[in-house]
Design a protein around this motif. Structure first.
Motif, short mmCIF file in Angstrom:
data_model
loop_
_atom_site.label_atom_id
_atom_site.label_comp_id
_atom_site.label_asym_id
_atom_site.label_seq_id
_atom_site.Cartn_x
_atom_site.Cartn_y
_atom_site.Cartn_z
N TRP A 186 32.75 28.81 71.36
CA TRP A 186 31.34 28.44 71.46
C TRP A 186 30.50 29.17 70.42
O TRP A 186 30.90 30.18 69.87
CB TRP A 186 30.78 28.72 72.85
CG TRP A 186 30.82 30.16 73.27
CD1 TRP A 186 31.85 30.79 73.91
CD2 TRP A 186 29.81 31.15 73.06
NE1 TRP A 186 31.54 32.11 74.12
CE2 TRP A 186 30.28 32.36 73.62
CE3 TRP A 186 28.55 31.14 72.48
CZ2 TRP A 186 29.54 33.54 73.60
CZ3 TRP A 186 27.81 32.32 72.46
CH2 TRP A 186 28.30 33.49 73.02
N LEU A 233 23.84 26.01 73.44
CA LEU A 233 25.22 26.49 73.37
C LEU A 233 26.07 25.32 72.92
O LEU A 233 26.09 24.27 73.57
CB LEU A 233 25.72 26.96 74.74
CG LEU A 233 25.42 28.39 75.10
CD1 LEU A 233 25.82 28.65 76.55
CD2 LEU A 233 26.11 29.35 74.18
N PHE A 254 29.76 23.93 72.02
CA PHE A 254 31.16 24.23 72.30
C PHE A 254 32.07 23.58 71.27
O PHE A 254 31.72 22.56 70.67
CB PHE A 254 31.53 23.79 73.72
CG PHE A 254 30.77 24.55 74.76
CD1 PHE A 254 31.19 25.82 75.14
CD2 PHE A 254 29.63 24.02 75.33
CE1 PHE A 254 30.48 26.54 76.09
CE2 PHE A 254 28.91 24.73 76.28
CZ PHE A 254 29.33 25.99 76.66
N GLU A 274 27.81 20.37 74.74
CA GLU A 274 26.66 21.25 74.56
C GLU A 274 26.05 21.59 75.92
O GLU A 274 26.15 20.82 76.86
CB GLU A 274 25.58 20.55 73.73
CG GLU A 274 26.05 20.15 72.36
CD GLU A 274 25.05 19.26 71.64
OE1 GLU A 274 23.84 19.34 71.92
OE2 GLU A 274 25.49 18.48 70.78
#
Length: 66
Positions: free
Chosen positions: A30, A38, A40, A45
Motif C-alpha cells: 500500500w 490509501l 493498494f 483504494e
C-alpha cells in the motif's frame, strides 16, 4: 492536506490516484497519497471518508485463435 503546487487532485476527484505518495510500503502492498487516499497494490483504494473502491485493473486483451 496537499502542500504541492499545483495542488494534487482531491480524494473525491476522478484522478485522485495522481496525487503524490507521502508513505510507500511495497512490502505491505500500500501507499498513502497526500490527498488521504490509501492506494493498494491490487489497485483497490480506501478513501479518507471510509469509502472502499474495488480493485480496477484493466482487463487483459482477448487473443482470438487463428
Amino acid at each position: 492536506m496537499c502542500q504541492h503546487q499545483p495542488p494534487c487532485p482531491s480524494a473525491d476527484s476522478a484522478d485522485r490516484e495522481a496525487a503524490h505518495p507521502v508513505a510507500h510500503h511495497p512490502e505491505q502492498g500500500w501507499s498513502l497519497l497526500c490527498n488521504g487516499v490509501l492506494l493498494f497494490e491490487d489497485t483497490g483504494e480506501l478513501l479518507p471518508n471510509g469509502t472502499i473502491i474495488a480493485p480496477h485493473r484493466p482487463l487483459s486483451p482477448v487473443v482470438k485463435a487463428a
